[in-house]
Design an enzyme around this catalytic site. Structure first.
Site, PDB file in Angstrom:
ATOM      1  N   HIS A   1      17.649  34.346  62.602  1.00 41.40           N
ATOM      2  CA  HIS A   1      16.457  33.780  63.626  1.00 41.40           C
ATOM      3  C   HIS A   1      17.246  33.670  65.019  1.00 41.40           C
ATOM      4  CE1 HIS A   1      14.373  32.628  59.674  1.00 41.40           C
ATOM      5  NE2 HIS A   1      15.441  31.908  59.368  1.00 41.40           N
TER       6      HIS A   1
HETATM    7  C1  BDR Z   1      15.412  27.803  62.029  1.00 39.65           C
HETATM    8  O1  BDR Z   1      15.772  26.965  61.039  1.00 39.65           O
HETATM    9  C2  BDR Z   1      17.088  26.542  60.859  1.00 39.65           C
HETATM   10  O2  BDR Z   1      17.448  26.344  59.738  1.00 39.65           O
HETATM   11  C3  BDR Z   1      18.026  27.922  61.345  1.00 39.65           C
HETATM   12  O3  BDR Z   1      18.919  27.537  62.183  1.00 39.65           O
HETATM   13  C4  BDR Z   1      16.874  28.342  62.644  1.00 39.65           C
HETATM   14  O4  BDR Z   1      16.802  27.484  63.747  1.00 39.65           O
HETATM   15  C5  BDR Z   1      14.810  28.938  61.145  1.00 39.65           C
HETATM   16  O5  BDR Z   1      13.755  28.300  60.505  1.00 39.65           O
END
Ligand code: BDR
Ligand code: CA
Length: 320
Positions: free
Chosen positions: A242
């Protein structure tokens, strides 16, 4: 020298990839890293950020710790179910020791001093809960003009990951997210999980990363717990990187295709708390209903293989 960038982060396995992407890109002037609670508590996200920069040979980058909890309500739970107990699949201690001390000031103070000192507007990539950024904008309204863009990883158009409706970063502090995305008039790019899931990488990509050099091998070594979680979340053997998708846009503007869309953040206590409500009705219909709210550039598409290759090349030492 290149894009001036600050990363606000809660490492986190995908944050680790994002930090490495920026730290190893020769056309990026990484001014600083600020940390926030999120995937794990603030003490752990801060330790992880310092060690990840050491891994990348970037002991020159200042790090300051920020918020340890959301603005208004407690944080219901951490992201350890995906990132492991220490945020890095239980492997944080394998990383090199920090190459410098934590800054003796808080995250907002470091953000202000870096922004004020910059001769040109700076890009900020918030890739955790938006608490530090909401505090910055609330306490220092004049600082807006020093911000080029906020490139934010967060939100979901069709569904969430932490709840059916809400994505983790927005769900972690909905009030802060609403302040930043709806109430402030700072140019924002929102990189939602719909697109970051489509950019997921597979075991073959991770094998190439592991073989690319010492940083790639170390990053791949941080993924076991994350890989296990994403087998369930994606339904196939891959991981969503992500935060690296958002940082790719921060350092290569336009690598993601965006659409200007009105965004609201659900701050009630029903089952949709933390949801991003993105208005994808046709503009003519929105206007007719007198419901055209300020818009955010929402990332909706990219050249998926091109994006995956860009991240891999940069971490592997190529500068495509
Ligand atoms: C986001 O939530 C976190 O767990 C990850 O690092 C990312 O920033 C994804 O939903
Ligand atoms: Ca994150």
């Amino acid at each position: 020298m290149g894009t001036k960038l600050i990363i606000d982060t809660d490492p986190g396995v995908d944050d680790a990839f994002a930090i490495a992407l920026a730290a190893l890109s020769e056309d990026v002037d990484l001014l600083g890293v600020t940390t926030v609670f999120g995937n794990v508590p603030l003490s752990a996200t801060t330790r992880n950020a310092l060690r990840l920069l050491a891994l990348c040979g970037r002991g020159d980058v200042p790090v300051a710790a920020g918020a340890e909890r959301p603005l208004v309500y407690p944080h219901p739970h951490r992201g350890t179910y995906a990132h492991g107990a220490d945020g890095l699949s239980g492997r944080a201690e394998v990383l090199p020791q920090p190459g410098r001390e934590l800054e003796p000031v808080d995250a907002v103070s470091l953000l202000v001093s870096l922004l004020e000192a910059a001769e040109e507007p700076v890009t900020i990539a918030p890739i955790g809960p938006l608490t530090n950024i909401a505090l910055l904008l609330a306490a220092h309204p004049g600082i807006r003009e020093k911000i080029d863009r906020l490139v934010i990883m967060g939100g979901g158009l069709d569904h969430g990951n932490t709840t059916a409706a809400a994505e983790f970063n927005i769900w972690s502090d909905p009030e802060a997210a609403r302040r930043v995305l709806v109430e402030e008039h700072v140019p924002c790019v929102l990189v939602p999980m719909d697109l970051t899931h489509r950019c997921a990488v597979d075991a073959d990509w991770l094998a190439k990363l592991a073989a690319s050099g010492s940083v790639g091998a170390a990053l791949n070594g941080l993924t076991p717990d994350y890989v296990e979680y994403y087998k369930k979340a994606l339904g196939f053997a891959g991981i969503a990187m992500h935060d690296a998708v958002a940082v790719a846009e921060a350092i290569r503007p336009g690598i993601l295709r965006t659409e200007e869309l009105p965004v609201e953040v659900e701050c009630s206590f029903g089952p949709s708390r933390g949801a991003t409500v993105v208005d994808r009705r046709r503009p003519a219909l929105r206007a007719k209903m007198n419901q055209d709210a300020p818009a955010v550039a929402v990332a909706v598409d990219t050249d998926l293989d091109g994006l995956r290759g860009f991240v891999l090349d940069r971490i592997a030492g190529g500068q495509s």
